[in-house]
Design a protein around this motif. Structure first.
Motif, PDB file in Angstrom:
ATOM      1  N   LEU A 176       0.924  -1.134   0.064  1.00  0.00           N
ATOM      2  CA  LEU A 176       0.203  -0.047  -0.011  1.00  0.00           C
ATOM      3  C   LEU A 176       0.840   1.218  -0.115  1.00  0.00           C
ATOM      4  O   LEU A 176       1.809   1.306   0.712  1.00  0.00           O
ATOM      5  CB  LEU A 176      -0.916   0.084   1.475  1.00  0.00           C
ATOM      6  CG  LEU A 176      -1.931   1.019   1.483  1.00  0.00           C
ATOM      7  CD1 LEU A 176      -2.966   0.764   0.470  1.00  0.00           C
ATOM      8  CD2 LEU A 176      -2.319   1.109   2.757  1.00  0.00           C
ATOM      9  N   LYS A 177       0.377   2.069  -0.840  1.00  0.00           N
ATOM     10  CA  LYS A 177       1.307   3.533  -0.751  1.00  0.00           C
ATOM     11  C   LYS A 177       0.232   4.673  -0.866  1.00  0.00           C
ATOM     12  O   LYS A 177      -0.688   4.847  -1.576  1.00  0.00           O
ATOM     13  CB  LYS A 177       1.959   3.638  -1.988  1.00  0.00           C
ATOM     14  CG  LYS A 177       2.615   4.938  -2.038  1.00  0.00           C
ATOM     15  CD  LYS A 177       3.812   5.110  -1.040  1.00  0.00           C
ATOM     16  CE  LYS A 177       4.541   6.534  -1.234  1.00  0.00           C
ATOM     17  NZ  LYS A 177       5.538   6.560  -0.055  1.00  0.00           N
ATOM     18  N   LEU A 178       0.435   5.349   0.192  1.00  0.00           N
ATOM     19  CA  LEU A 178      -0.637   6.481   0.538  1.00  0.00           C
ATOM     20  C   LEU A 178       0.150   7.687   0.085  1.00  0.00           C
ATOM     21  O   LEU A 178       1.173   8.050   0.680  1.00  0.00           O
ATOM     22  CB  LEU A 178      -1.272   6.465   1.770  1.00  0.00           C
ATOM     23  CG  LEU A 178      -1.975   5.374   2.457  1.00  0.00           C
ATOM     24  CD1 LEU A 178      -2.368   5.639   3.684  1.00  0.00           C
ATOM     25  CD2 LEU A 178      -3.250   5.596   1.884  1.00  0.00           C
ATOM     26  N   TYR A 179      -0.616   8.736  -0.724  1.00  0.00           N
ATOM     27  CA  TYR A 179      -0.051   9.939  -0.730  1.00  0.00           C
ATOM     28  C   TYR A 179      -1.198  10.740  -0.227  1.00  0.00           C
ATOM     29  O   TYR A 179      -2.285  10.971  -1.020  1.00  0.00           O
ATOM     30  CB  TYR A 179       0.104  10.492  -2.511  1.00  0.00           C
ATOM     31  CG  TYR A 179       1.563   9.919  -2.854  1.00  0.00           C
ATOM     32  CD1 TYR A 179       2.765  10.127  -2.164  1.00  0.00           C
ATOM     33  CD2 TYR A 179       1.399   8.982  -3.851  1.00  0.00           C
ATOM     34  CE1 TYR A 179       3.954   9.715  -2.967  1.00  0.00           C
ATOM     35  CE2 TYR A 179       2.560   8.421  -4.345  1.00  0.00           C
ATOM     36  CZ  TYR A 179       3.795   8.788  -3.931  1.00  0.00           C
ATOM     37  OH  TYR A 179       4.587   8.280  -4.395  1.00  0.00           O
ATOM     38  N   THR A 228       5.027   3.850  -8.982  1.00  0.00           N
ATOM     39  CA  THR A 228       5.351   3.809  -7.622  1.00  0.00           C
ATOM     40  C   THR A 228       5.391   2.494  -7.033  1.00  0.00           C
ATOM     41  O   THR A 228       6.550   2.139  -5.892  1.00  0.00           O
ATOM     42  CB  THR A 228       3.981   4.191  -6.859  1.00  0.00           C
ATOM     43  OG1 THR A 228       3.906   5.561  -7.491  1.00  0.00           O
ATOM     44  CG2 THR A 228       4.194   4.531  -5.515  1.00  0.00           C
ATOM     45  N   SER A 263       3.744   2.327   2.748  1.00  0.00           N
ATOM     46  CA  SER A 263       2.703   2.658   3.861  1.00  0.00           C
ATOM     47  C   SER A 263       2.442   1.504   4.567  1.00  0.00           C
ATOM     48  O   SER A 263       2.191   1.594   5.786  1.00  0.00           O
ATOM     49  CB  SER A 263       1.632   3.328   3.189  1.00  0.00           C
ATOM     50  OG  SER A 263       1.794   4.763   2.282  1.00  0.00           O
ATOM     51  N   ALA A 264       2.156   0.482   3.855  1.00  0.00           N
ATOM     52  CA  ALA A 264       1.773  -1.011   4.560  1.00  0.00           C
ATOM     53  C   ALA A 264       2.084  -2.073   3.562  1.00  0.00           C
ATOM     54  O   ALA A 264       2.170  -1.891   2.423  1.00  0.00           O
ATOM     55  CB  ALA A 264       0.277  -0.750   5.109  1.00  0.00           C
ATOM     56  N   GLY A 265       2.118  -3.093   4.204  1.00  0.00           N
ATOM     57  CA  GLY A 265       2.374  -4.411   3.337  1.00  0.00           C
ATOM     58  C   GLY A 265       3.596  -4.802   3.425  1.00  0.00           C
ATOM     59  O   GLY A 265       4.674  -4.189   4.046  1.00  0.00           O
TER      60      GLY A 265
END
Lengths: 323, 312
Positions: free
Chosen positions: B12-15, B46, B58-60
């Motif tokens: 997971l990647k959050l911007y 990304t 971000s997660a994972g």
């Protein structure tokens, strides 16, 4: 369940020396370096030549005649070599650092280099040290040229203590360059455009060079009472002015240089008559006492360099690599 | 499958609040060419940067050759070669000097490095410009120099971001040959691209990205079956009779759709080319073309995103 930043493995300095070597080699072979050196020679040679002209006619006894090459401002041209350095060094440092990081972005080399086994730490530090080494080489060369010219034209060998003081002066000059290099590096991390970064660095330099002395004295006048009743009060106000002025790296540099190259310097503020008791006017301080005098200035310069570099480091760590 | 070189779970990647990469799972096997496909901004780059530890996760979890790119980025980057989108080199240096710098960063011993550099340049057919400045290189040559860097690195995984974008057809062909060459020596190759027909020709498996999610994953044929439906599409060009009516009578034909001038797209449950030809000829039509349609990735892609838009 956002994950916490994990401890990373491996030394942050992996790959530091290749980056340093490359930056150093790039700087030394670049056309920009040639231009900067020409610039330095043009601005440095004139004060030195004219102060040498004047010093050759000096007949009175002067134990530190050699150091006067650096500090004396001839009548024909009221700029001493040291004063010239005060504004040349920032320009050199800015010239070396203003596009250090953003040019890698714009050439799209950054992500490729960072995909090699190095941390960003090594890249930034390598760039800084490469620039600092270049600056050190240029300043040492200049210093040696001035020394050589002095030997030839004055026909008088410097004494050991003069050499030592001049060497300390060189170290101070490099530290002063380091501050401006760190500042230009910081702007090169913040701005993607090299032109903006150069403009900001030069703007800051102009601010400190031209505007800040005026602002500092205006503030000092503002806080001063309308009537100064005692010498202590006068000194306190003078102190405020000095503290403000010392926010400018240029002030720190020139104070340190005055302390080193004018051995008679005892303080940068005024002295009360009580403090003057027992002082032999014009008697030089020993080198270690001069060093103690300028120690705060030196620490200030080095601390400023480290703080600005740390800011650049933090911002660079957070920056996204993708263009 | 134990021979995975890359294993991604719930990445997971959050911007801010935007999910650039939304909980994807991905496995890349040793020695395969894997395509990451999708429109621009779908999260391909990304994902790649997270695989290399160049941007924060971000997660994972990510596992690359047994290393975690978040904690052990140096180990990962030592073993993975990366060719960024529109790769840049130092223009004022020669190709050899550029590669030498990389070799120093990789801590390859000097004598070893010279040999590896010339071998790598040989393998991408740039040996003759080894000592030319990179500023004189064309875009295709720069991409090949990027491949040479990966070869020199002796990477186990090569990650290529949009390697063929902006290349002329000949340069693209050559580059794809070099990518096949990497596969031959056992390198797992991950290609991100939006140029579908190019990628289709080299990829063993593909993943289709959409809004940070992997919408589809598998071989091109599997994807085609999933999106276009299981069936055997053929293209018929004929004139003189009512083709649609004639073809609908052929056994096994499911749909007949007009496609272009005098062309028909026929989907059947088996290969019906012989009986289609027979029917057209016997009913007096003139058959000008009869082609077996390979499922094309482009079609899968277009159809998939059309369906998505309709669904939305």
């Amino acid at each position: 369940m956002l994950r916490k930043p994990a401890q990373r493995e491996g030394s942050p300095f992996t790959g530091l020396s290749p980056v340093f070597m490359k930056e150093f080699a790039d700087h030394l072979s670049s056309a920009r370096m040639m231009v900067l050196m020409l610039f330095v020679l043009a601005f440095g040679a004139f004060p030195v030549a004219s102060s040498l002209q004047q010093l050759r006619t000096v007949t009175e006894q002067d134990a530190f005649l050699f150091l006067r090459i650096f500090t004396s401002a001839p009548d024909s041209l009221p700029i001493s070599f040291v004063f010239a350095l005060n504004f040349i060094i920032p320009i050199m440092a800015i010239g070396l650092g203003f596009d250090a990081v953003n040019s890698e972005f714009n050439r799209r080399t950054l992500s490729r280099v960072l995909s090699q086994p190095i941390y960003r730490d090594a890249l930034l530090l390598g760039k800084f040290l490469g620039g600092l080494a270049t600056l050190a080489v240029a300043l040492t060369a200049l210093w040696l040229i001035v020394f050589g010219a002095g030997l030839l034209l004055l026909g008088l060998p410097p004494r050991g203590v003069e050499v030592a003081r001049a060497a300390c002066f060189l170290v101070t000059a490099i530290a002063y360059g380091g501050v401006w290099l760190a500042i230009s590096l910081l702007f090169s991390v913040i701005f993607r455009s090299t032109a903006t970064s150069a403009l900001c660095s030069l703007g800051l330099w102009l601010f400190f060079f031209l505007l800040w002395p005026m602002i500092a004295s205006a503030i000092t006048l503002g806080v001063a009472p309308s009537q100064i009743r005692s010498a202590e009060e006068y000194l306190a106000i003078e102190q405020v002015g000095l503290v403000l002025a010392r926010f400018s790296p240029g002030t720190l540099f020139s104070e340190a240089v005055v302390g080193l190259l004018n051995p008679e310097t005892r303080t940068f503020a005024s002295m009360l008559p009580a403090q003057m008791r027992g002082v032999i006017q014009g008697a030089p301080l020993p080198l270690n006492q001069s060093l103690i005098l300028i120690w705060p200035q030196m620490t200030g310069l080095i601390a400023g360099m480290i703080v600005v570099f740390a800011a650049a480091y933090v911002i660079f760590q957070r920056e996204e690599v993708r263009a | 499958m134990t021979d995975n070189v890359i294993e991604v779970r719930g990445l997971l990647k959050l911007y801010g609040v935007t999910r650039a990469v939304d909980a994807i799972d991905l496995d890349i096997r040793r020695g395969e060419i894997f395509g990451l496909l999708g429109p621009n901004g779908a999260g391909k780059t990304t994902t790649i940067l997270m695989l290399l530890g160049l941007t924060e996760v971000s997660a994972g979890t990510v596992d690359v050759l047994g290393f975690d790119p978040v904690r052990q980025p140096l180990e990962v980057k030592r073993r993975v070669g990366y060719l960024p989108d529109a790769v840049g080199f130092y223009d004022h240096l020669t190709a050899r000097e550029n590669l030498r710098y990389t070799a120093r960063l990789l801590a390859i011993p000097r004598r070893d490095a010279e040999k590896r550099i010339s071998d790598a340049m040989e393998s991408v057919q740039l040996a003759d410009v080894l000592d030319k400045r990179v500023s004189t290189f064309s875009r295709g040559m720069r991409q090949r120099l990027g491949i040479a860097e990966i070869v020199m690195k002796k990477a186990e995984i090569a990650i290529l971001d949009e390697p063929t974008s902006g290349l002329d057809p000949h340069a693209t062909f050559e580059l794809l040959e070099m990518i096949r060459g990497l596969k031959k020596v056992g390198v797992a190759v991950l290609i991100s691209s939006h140029l579908l027909d190019r990628v289709q020709s080299v990829c063993d498996r593909v993943a289709l990205f959409n809004h940070g999610k992997i919408a589809l994953m598998g071989t091109v044929v599997e994807l085609a079956n999933k999106v276009l439906g299981a069936g055997h599409p053929i293209l018929v060009e004929a004139s003189g009779i009512d083709i649609a009516a004639a073809l609908r009578g052929v056994e096994g034909v499911q749909t007949v759709v007009a496609e272009g001038e005098g062309g028909w797209r026929v989907v059947a449950d088996r290969d019906v080319r012989a009986s289609v030809a027979q029917r057209i000829v016997s009913s007096g039509g003139s058959l000008t073309r009869l082609a077996d349609l390979q499922p094309s990735l482009e079609e899968v892609y277009t159809r998939y995103f059309q369906e998505q838009r309709h669904a939305a």
